[in-house]
Design an enzyme around this catalytic site. Structure first.
Site, PDB file in Angstrom:
ATOM      1  N   CYS A  32       0.837  -1.206   0.000  1.00 60.49           N
ATOM      2  CA  CYS A  32       0.000   0.000   0.000  1.00 60.49           C
ATOM      3  C   CYS A  32       0.870   1.253   0.000  1.00 60.49           C
ATOM      4  O   CYS A  32       1.280   1.736   1.058  1.00 60.49           O
ATOM      5  CB  CYS A  32      -0.942  -0.008   1.200  1.00 60.49           C
ATOM      6  SG  CYS A  32      -1.999   1.451   1.230  1.00 60.49           S
ATOM      7  N   CYS A  61      -0.563   4.164   1.931  1.00 65.53           N
ATOM      8  CA  CYS A  61      -0.462   4.085   3.398  1.00 65.53           C
ATOM      9  C   CYS A  61       0.971   4.380   3.853  1.00 65.53           C
ATOM     10  O   CYS A  61       1.185   5.029   4.868  1.00 65.53           O
ATOM     11  CB  CYS A  61      -0.818   2.693   3.905  1.00 65.53           C
ATOM     12  SG  CYS A  61      -2.193   1.927   3.076  1.00 65.53           S
ATOM     13  N   ASP A  62       1.957   3.852   3.126  1.00 62.20           N
ATOM     14  CA  ASP A  62       3.324   3.825   3.642  1.00 62.20           C
ATOM     15  C   ASP A  62       4.304   4.762   2.931  1.00 62.20           C
ATOM     16  O   ASP A  62       5.392   5.026   3.454  1.00 62.20           O
ATOM     17  CB  ASP A  62       3.891   2.390   3.525  1.00 62.20           C
ATOM     18  CG  ASP A  62       3.043   1.383   4.282  1.00 62.20           C
ATOM     19  OD1 ASP A  62       2.425   1.778   5.282  1.00 62.20           O
ATOM     20  OD2 ASP A  62       3.001   0.212   3.874  1.00 62.20           O
TER      21      ASP A  62
END
Ligand code: FAD
Ligand code: NDP
Length: 313
Positions: free
Chosen positions: A137, A140-141
């Site tokens: 992701c 997300c990261d």
């Protein structure tokens, strides 16, 4: 006591079904999951930034914000939401049984909208380096310090891979996309976006074969599928964007699925082979896989459940 409608899931399909069922006075009970399938309640759109193609938002809307709005609309109309993951169901007799942890619920109809989860590659080195440079992701990261101003790699040639590569190009010194064929699956618009970006380099017919590094990812061993040549490239980040697996393991043996685990429904319907059990969204759809199509199927499922219950009154 038996519920009229239980909905399992928390993405656009589940919440649209909930809004329709609640407005039809069916007082739906919705299980949104607790990191079910590794994804936060709200589903896949919680892992993305701008959603530009969901109608009603001319300037676009952030994925998590869109899902918060859908959840609020479900509750506003009277949906009862539980932040629990459904572990199993028993569809052998009606009312059907839904099990979460130590609790059991009975329901006349069931709408399954559990979506899908990002696939992993199981490369040598992946287990040790997972979340130490390897992620599924980017949104997300990607902004984490370990990725900033460092070379990054994205695997895949679909819309997700293009979106993730574009996003990561804001942070990394470069982004290399590994595409396993000589063409991408992504829409033309998304392909253009990555091809125009000077920080993104596309390697065709190329796959990763190992993730290398001590405490964190340092290099990726890649293979040219045409020549068979292998070499290592520097990388602080390796992001998988190779598609999804439907979240149906908890339904094993209860409902008909295809070889990949997608639920099978009747044509032009969300009806499964079990009367009163409906499936909507990415859990049954490997073709369209969009928020708006998932929402449309959620609407169909709620209307089909309502019609069945009305016919049985
Ligand atoms: P999902 O969104 O997959 O949600 C289902 C959720 O149900 C799960 O995530 C989990 O929280 C919950 N759940 C699962 N199992 C259980 C269980 N056993 N018990 C309880 N709860 C459970 N589409 C667009 O239209 N526009 C975009 O811009 C766009 N961008 C995207 C970006 C990314 C990075 C990704 C991955 C997808 C994107 N998509 C986009 C696709 C879109 O997100 C999906 O098509 C849509 O979210 C599918 O909705 P769904 O309701 O079927 O399920
Ligand atoms: P897709 O299934 O569309 O694409 C997966 C990609 O990964 C393909 O290029 C595939 O290659 C490749 N791949 C699969 N397995 C491997 C492997 N083992 N090794 C290397 N490469 C592999 O998934 P996406 O997640 O990209 O998209 C899912 C859905 O979400 C789509 O419907 C998409 O349109 C939608 N979406 C929409 C967005 C938007 O509208 N803005 C943004 C993101 C997603 P091959 O083609 O050879 O199979």
């Amino acid at each position: 006591m038996s519920e009229k409608v239980i909905i399992i899931g928390s993405g656009p399909a589940a919440h649209t079904a909930a809004i329709y069922a609640a407005r039809a006075d069916l007082s739906p009970l919705l299980f949104e999951g607790f990191m079910a399938g590794g994804v936060a309640a709200g589903g896949q759109l919680t892992t993305t930034t701008e959603v530009e193609n969901y109608p009603g938002f001319p300037e676009g809307i952030q994925g998590p914000e869109l899902m918060m709005q859908m959840r609020a609309q479900s509750e506003h109309h009277g949906t009862r939401i539980r932040t629990e993951t459904v572990d199993s169901v028993d569809l052998s007799s009606r009312p059907y049984t839904v099990k979460t942890g130590s609790d059991e619920y009975r329901t006349e109809t069931l709408i399954i909208a559990t979506g899908a989860t990002a696939k992993r590659m199981q490369l040598p080195g992946e287990d040790t380096l997972w979340q130490r440079g390897i992620s599924a992701c980017a949104v997300c990261d990607g902004a984490l310090p370990i990725f900033r101003n460092n070379p990054l790699v994205v695997v895949g040639g679909g819309d997700s891979a293009c979106e993730e590569a574009s996003y990561l190009a804001k942070f990394g010194s470069s982004v290399t996309m590994l595409v396993r064929r000589d063409q991408m699956r992504a829409s033309k618009a998304m392909q253009k976006r990555v091809q125009r970006n000077e920080k993104i380099n596309i390697l065709w017919n190329t796959v990763p074969v190992a993730a290398l590094g001590d405490q964190k990812l340092e290099r990726v061993r890649i293979k040219d599928k045409v020549s068979g040549e292998e070499r290592e490239i520097e990388a602080s980040g390796l992001f998988y964007a190779i598609g999804h697996k439907p979240n149906t393991d908890f339904l094993a043996g209860q409902l008909e699925m295809d070889e990949a685990g997608y639920l099978i429904t009747e044509p032009d319907s969300t009806k499964t082979g079990v009367p009163g059990v409906f499936a909507a969204g990415d859990v049954k759809d490997k073709v369209w896989r969009q928020a708006v199509t998932a929402a449309g199927m959620g609407c169909m499922a709620a209307l089909e459940a309502e019609r069945l219950l009305a016919a049985e009154e």
